[in-house]
Design a protein around this motif. Structure first.
Motif, PDB file in Angstrom:
ATOM      1  N   UNK A  68     -24.976 -27.825 -20.960  1.00 26.37           N
ATOM      2  CA  UNK A  68     -25.085 -29.143 -21.584  1.00 26.37           C
ATOM      3  C   UNK A  68     -25.299 -30.202 -20.504  1.00 26.37           C
ATOM      4  N   UNK A  69     -26.234 -31.095 -20.740  1.00 28.89           N
ATOM      5  CA  UNK A  69     -26.464 -32.205 -19.828  1.00 28.89           C
ATOM      6  C   UNK A  69     -26.646 -33.469 -20.656  1.00 28.89           C
ATOM      7  N   UNK A  70     -25.942 -34.531 -20.260  1.00 33.27           N
ATOM      8  CA  UNK A  70     -26.026 -35.801 -20.981  1.00 33.27           C
ATOM      9  C   UNK A  70     -27.280 -36.561 -20.553  1.00 33.27           C
ATOM     10  N   UNK A  71     -28.032 -37.040 -21.529  1.00 35.20           N
ATOM     11  CA  UNK A  71     -29.267 -37.779 -21.246  1.00 35.20           C
ATOM     12  C   UNK A  71     -29.110 -39.212 -21.736  1.00 35.20           C
ATOM     13  N   UNK A  72     -29.090 -40.189 -20.826  1.00 34.47           N
ATOM     14  CA  UNK A  72     -28.928 -41.595 -21.229  1.00 34.47           C
ATOM     15  C   UNK A  72     -30.211 -42.120 -21.875  1.00 34.47           C
ATOM     16  N   UNK A  73     -30.125 -43.323 -22.413  1.00 34.38           N
ATOM     17  CA  UNK A  73     -31.305 -43.919 -23.050  1.00 34.38           C
ATOM     18  C   UNK A  73     -31.535 -45.363 -22.613  1.00 34.38           C
ATOM     19  N   UNK A  74     -30.695 -45.888 -21.701  1.00 35.49           N
ATOM     20  CA  UNK A  74     -30.841 -47.279 -21.279  1.00 35.49           C
ATOM     21  C   UNK A  74     -31.998 -47.425 -20.297  1.00 35.49           C
ATOM     22  N   UNK A  75     -32.518 -48.629 -20.197  1.00 38.41           N
ATOM     23  CA  UNK A  75     -33.708 -48.896 -19.395  1.00 38.41           C
ATOM     24  C   UNK A  75     -33.478 -48.666 -17.901  1.00 38.41           C
ATOM     25  N   UNK A  76     -32.264 -48.940 -17.423  1.00 38.65           N
ATOM     26  CA  UNK A  76     -31.969 -48.739 -15.997  1.00 38.65           C
ATOM     27  C   UNK A  76     -32.048 -47.261 -15.643  1.00 38.65           C
ATOM     28  N   UNK A  77     -31.485 -46.411 -16.495  1.00 39.15           N
ATOM     29  CA  UNK A  77     -31.514 -44.972 -16.245  1.00 39.15           C
ATOM     30  C   UNK A  77     -32.937 -44.434 -16.317  1.00 39.15           C
TER      31      UNK A  77
ATOM     32  N   UNK B 234     -38.560 -38.276 -21.769  1.00 39.09           N
ATOM     33  CA  UNK B 234     -38.520 -38.513 -23.214  1.00 39.09           C
ATOM     34  C   UNK B 234     -38.987 -39.923 -23.580  1.00 39.09           C
ATOM     35  N   UNK B 235     -39.119 -40.799 -22.599  1.00 39.98           N
ATOM     36  CA  UNK B 235     -39.603 -42.161 -22.875  1.00 39.98           C
ATOM     37  C   UNK B 235     -41.121 -42.262 -22.799  1.00 39.98           C
TER      38      UNK B 235
ATOM     39  N   UNK C  90     -25.953 -33.607 -12.521  1.00 35.29           N
ATOM     40  CA  UNK C  90     -26.165 -33.899 -13.939  1.00 35.29           C
ATOM     41  C   UNK C  90     -26.683 -35.330 -14.117  1.00 35.29           C
ATOM     42  N   UNK C  91     -26.168 -36.223 -13.305  1.00 37.91           N
ATOM     43  CA  UNK C  91     -26.565 -37.637 -13.387  1.00 37.91           C
ATOM     44  C   UNK C  91     -28.054 -37.804 -13.133  1.00 37.91           C
ATOM     45  N   UNK C  92     -28.549 -37.211 -12.052  1.00 40.01           N
ATOM     46  CA  UNK C  92     -29.963 -37.358 -11.701  1.00 40.01           C
ATOM     47  C   UNK C  92     -30.860 -36.606 -12.676  1.00 40.01           C
ATOM     48  N   UNK C  93     -30.459 -35.408 -13.061  1.00 37.61           N
ATOM     49  CA  UNK C  93     -31.265 -34.658 -14.016  1.00 37.61           C
ATOM     50  C   UNK C  93     -31.322 -35.386 -15.354  1.00 37.61           C
ATOM     51  N   UNK C  94     -30.196 -35.938 -15.775  1.00 38.15           N
ATOM     52  CA  UNK C  94     -30.173 -36.688 -17.026  1.00 38.15           C
ATOM     53  C   UNK C  94     -31.124 -37.868 -16.994  1.00 38.15           C
ATOM     54  N   UNK C  95     -31.192 -38.568 -15.850  1.00 40.01           N
ATOM     55  CA  UNK C  95     -32.105 -39.710 -15.719  1.00 40.01           C
ATOM     56  C   UNK C  95     -33.561 -39.255 -15.780  1.00 40.01           C
TER      57      UNK C  95
END
Length: 287
Positions: free
Chosen positions: A40-49, A140-141, A129-134
């Motif tokens: 499992x990896x968390x994927x953010x959706x904010x513009x900065x990420x 996805x954008x 996880x942080x970098x992969x999520x970004x």
């Protein structure tokens, strides 16, 4: 003349057997499947990420291989090595779940269980996880674009390399059971080591000691660069004396130019510390 013909036929038969053997062995390597659990990896959706994911997609070579819009591009076209296309990352590939994308990127295994070949997963296994999520957030954008699908057509030299073990699927070069870090480190030495493992180990080896197959030297060579000269290399691709360093110069212009000043400083400091530690180790060994 009869014996000459027999010897010639024997040689031809031997060559044919060798060719068939190389093909069958390389096909076995390519078709082998692996059982790898999903993570499992968390994927953010904010513009900065998403913006950071765009930068990371450049520093880690996604754009260099898959094209400027990640629409897919051929990254190797050589009659002896083969024809390899890094597929379109804006289309059907995004029908995969985040966990499935994580598995191919960091663990080197496709949905069908086969190992990735051109994807440098052995390097990406160290991504946090942080970098992969970004990076996934950035993918996805992206708007859908027309582009080719993944193609892997190994040439004769590549097949020989696969058959004798000189080249191997990425899964074979990944540390089994290793857990990636949750976040990227911030301390200078630790950040430098993280950058070396996630950006340099694909060519220079998992111990950064160089790779015969890739023609990459031990990164101890960085000890010959001052901080300013090292930064200049990563910004422009120019080695000492204005030399063109081939693959390293290309990587600098395509990838490392997007490193921040903090990242360049941390990477240089780590590589210098590594060389110093090697020297100290040799001194201790001689006592």
């Amino acid at each position: 003349m009869v014996w000459i013909k027999r010897v010639a036929l024997a040689l031809i038969a031997g060559v044919m057997v060798a060719v068939v053997g190389v093909y069958l062995r390389s096909e076995y390597v390519l078709r082998k499947t692996y059982e790898v659990p999903l993570r499992t990896v968390a994927v953010p959706s904010d513009s900065v990420s998403i913006a950071e994911g765009h930068r990371l997609a450049k520093t880690h070579g996604c754009v260099a291989c898959h094209g400027p819009a990640l629409e897919g591009a051929a990254f190797l076209d050589d009659p002896m090595l083969g024809y390899f296309v890094a597929g379109n990352l804006t289309g059907s590939v995004l029908e995969q779940s985040d966990s499935e994308l994580e598995r191919v990127i960091r663990q080197g295994v496709h949905m069908d269980g086969r190992s990735a070949l051109g994807m440098p997963s052995a390097e990406y296994q160290h991504l946090s996880d942080q970098d992969l999520g970004a990076i996934l957030a950035y993918l996805r954008s992206l708007p859908p674009a027309e582009g080719p699908t993944t193609e892997l057509h190994p040439g004769p030299l590549a097949r020989i390399g696969l058959a004798i073990g000189m080249f191997s699927p990425q899964r074979n070069d990944i540390s089994f059971g290793a857990t990636p870090p949750a976040t990227r480190p911030t301390e200078r030495h630790a950040l430098g080591e993280y950058l070396a493992m996630t950006s340099c180990s694909g060519c220079h080896g998992q111990n950064l000691g160089g790779s015969v197959a890739d023609g990459a030297p031990d990164l101890a060579i960085a000890a010959g660069y001052s901080a300013d000269a090292f930064a200049h290399l990563l910004r422009t691709g120019e080695g000492s004396g204005g030399r063109d360093l081939g693959t390293m110069s290309e990587a600098s212009r395509e990838r490392f130019v997007y490193f921040t000043e903090v990242e360049v400083d941390a990477l240089h400091a780590f590589l210098q510390d590594r060389v110093e530690a090697q020297r100290e180790g040799r001194k201790t060994a001689t006592l």
